[in-house]
Design a protein around this motif. Structure first.
Motif, PDB file in Angstrom:
ATOM      1  N   GLY A   7       0.373  -1.357   0.196  1.00  0.00           N
ATOM      2  CA  GLY A   7      -0.105  -0.132   0.270  1.00  0.00           C
ATOM      3  C   GLY A   7       0.985   1.045   0.055  1.00  0.00           C
ATOM      4  O   GLY A   7       0.607   2.282  -0.687  1.00  0.00           O
ATOM      5  N   ARG A   8       1.957   1.378   0.599  1.00  0.00           N
ATOM      6  CA  ARG A   8       2.574   2.414   0.822  1.00  0.00           C
ATOM      7  C   ARG A   8       3.532   2.674  -1.322  1.00  0.00           C
ATOM      8  O   ARG A   8       3.383   3.851  -0.908  1.00  0.00           O
ATOM      9  N   ALA A   9       3.877   0.910  -1.084  1.00  0.00           N
ATOM     10  CA  ALA A   9       4.549   1.425  -2.554  1.00  0.00           C
ATOM     11  C   ALA A   9       3.697   2.405  -3.209  1.00  0.00           C
ATOM     12  O   ALA A   9       4.337   2.924  -4.395  1.00  0.00           O
ATOM     13  N   ALA A  10       2.376   1.661  -3.486  1.00  0.00           N
ATOM     14  CA  ALA A  10       1.621   2.143  -4.184  1.00  0.00           C
ATOM     15  C   ALA A  10       1.257   3.881  -4.313  1.00  0.00           C
ATOM     16  O   ALA A  10       0.714   4.713  -5.236  1.00  0.00           O
ATOM     17  N   VAL A  11       1.268   4.667  -2.647  1.00  0.00           N
ATOM     18  CA  VAL A  11       1.130   5.740  -2.650  1.00  0.00           C
ATOM     19  C   VAL A  11       1.718   6.417  -3.056  1.00  0.00           C
ATOM     20  O   VAL A  11       2.275   7.462  -4.166  1.00  0.00           O
ATOM     21  N   LYS A  12       3.253   5.687  -3.157  1.00  0.00           N
ATOM     22  CA  LYS A  12       4.211   6.264  -3.144  1.00  0.00           C
ATOM     23  C   LYS A  12       4.490   6.852  -4.656  1.00  0.00           C
ATOM     24  O   LYS A  12       4.806   7.470  -5.348  1.00  0.00           O
ATOM     25  N   LEU A  13       4.558   5.301  -5.954  1.00  0.00           N
ATOM     26  CA  LEU A  13       4.427   5.227  -6.890  1.00  0.00           C
ATOM     27  C   LEU A  13       3.163   6.088  -7.823  1.00  0.00           C
ATOM     28  O   LEU A  13       3.644   7.406  -8.414  1.00  0.00           O
ATOM     29  N   ALA A  14       2.497   6.842  -6.601  1.00  0.00           N
ATOM     30  CA  ALA A  14       0.763   7.614  -7.350  1.00  0.00           C
ATOM     31  C   ALA A  14       1.822   8.840  -7.927  1.00  0.00           C
ATOM     32  O   ALA A  14       1.442  10.083  -7.635  1.00  0.00           O
ATOM     33  N   ARG A  15       2.800   9.726  -5.974  1.00  0.00           N
ATOM     34  CA  ARG A  15       2.877  10.401  -5.847  1.00  0.00           C
ATOM     35  C   ARG A  15       3.591  10.987  -6.666  1.00  0.00           C
ATOM     36  O   ARG A  15       3.804  12.125  -7.143  1.00  0.00           O
ATOM     37  N   LYS A  16       5.316  10.314  -6.973  1.00  0.00           N
ATOM     38  CA  LYS A  16       6.351  10.409  -7.908  1.00  0.00           C
ATOM     39  C   LYS A  16       5.602  10.422  -9.308  1.00  0.00           C
ATOM     40  O   LYS A  16       6.450  11.192  -9.711  1.00  0.00           O
ATOM     41  N   VAL A 101      -1.759  12.504  -0.910  1.00  0.00           N
ATOM     42  CA  VAL A 101      -2.554  11.628  -2.132  1.00  0.00           C
ATOM     43  C   VAL A 101      -3.176  10.152  -1.430  1.00  0.00           C
ATOM     44  O   VAL A 101      -2.644   9.264  -0.202  1.00  0.00           O
ATOM     45  N   GLU A 102      -4.043   9.938  -1.668  1.00  0.00           N
ATOM     46  CA  GLU A 102      -4.570   8.150  -1.596  1.00  0.00           C
ATOM     47  C   GLU A 102      -4.713   7.716  -2.498  1.00  0.00           C
ATOM     48  O   GLU A 102      -5.587   7.979  -3.432  1.00  0.00           O
ATOM     49  N   VAL A 103      -4.586   5.788  -2.292  1.00  0.00           N
ATOM     50  CA  VAL A 103      -4.818   5.331  -3.899  1.00  0.00           C
ATOM     51  C   VAL A 103      -6.437   4.230  -3.003  1.00  0.00           C
ATOM     52  O   VAL A 103      -5.263   3.671  -2.148  1.00  0.00           O
TER      53      VAL A 103
END
Length: 199
Positions: A7-16, A101-103
């Motif tokens: 989940g952390r990776a998903a949010v970080k990917l979205a922000r990046k 950011v929220e995924v």
């Protein structure tokens, strides 16, 4: 279900993705190969990316159905939430430090087979998101929308109909209603720690 690390990776990917896009850098389609993403990112999943600024919605777009890999769906939804949500002007580079950011990762939507009078009992607030379809009209509200706006199941059904551009009582008059569940990961503050949100 995703783990907290995923989940952390998903949010970080979205922000990046949003940062790269707004700063005119190469989109992380190619970088994502280099970022070591967990295997779940290669699975087909429905996903929505939601952006909030000072507690107010700033953009929310996604893929209701698992029609592409989680990675591709996040890349696409993140850019769309920041720049293509028709309700808002595109996010500016200067806003990045104020945006949270929220995924939300979705389960496959399933049609609720119930008569209209029984529909409200089948909708679990805080657990279910809804899709309403009639003809070419379709509207979706994520599971967090109902508890965040203190809606009961009838309000939630009516608001999903309105999101589809239908009358609030379309669910009573034969529109198809689908439910899905969502797993929500969001930043505690812009660019900050990522937590799983539960209602």
């Amino acid at each position: 279900m995703l783990t907290e690390i995923e989940g952390r990776a998903a949010v970080k990917l979205a922000r990046k993705t949003i940062e790269s896009f707004l700063l005119g850098e190469v989109l992380p389609h190619h970088q994502a190969e280099e970022i070591d993403l967990p295997p779940v990112f290669g699975e087909n999943r429905g996903v929505f990316v939601t952006l909030t600024e000072d507690g107010l919605l700033r953009g929310c777009i996604g893929h209701p159905y698992p029609d592409s890999t989680l990675k591709e769906a996040i890349l696409d939804s993140a850019v769309s939430a920041a720049t293509r949500d028709p309700r808002f002007p595109p996010v500016g580079e200067e806003e990045l430090d104020n945006i949270t950011v929220e995924v939300t990762i979705l389960t496959q939507p399933e049609k609720i087979n119930a008569s209209p009078k029984d529909l409200p009992d089948k909708v679990e607030i805080g657990k279910h998101g809804l899709i309403v379809k009639q003809g070419y009209c379709q509207g979706l509200l994520l599971p967090q929308v109902a508890p965040e706006n203190k809606m009961d199941s009838i309000d939630f059904l009516s608001h999903t109909c309105m999101k589809a551009g239908l009358s609030p009582d379309a669910w009573v008059k034969g529109a198809e209603v689908y439910c899905f569940e969502g797993q929500i990961f969001k930043e505690k503050e812009p660019g900050g720690e990522v937590v799983e949100e539960k209602f």
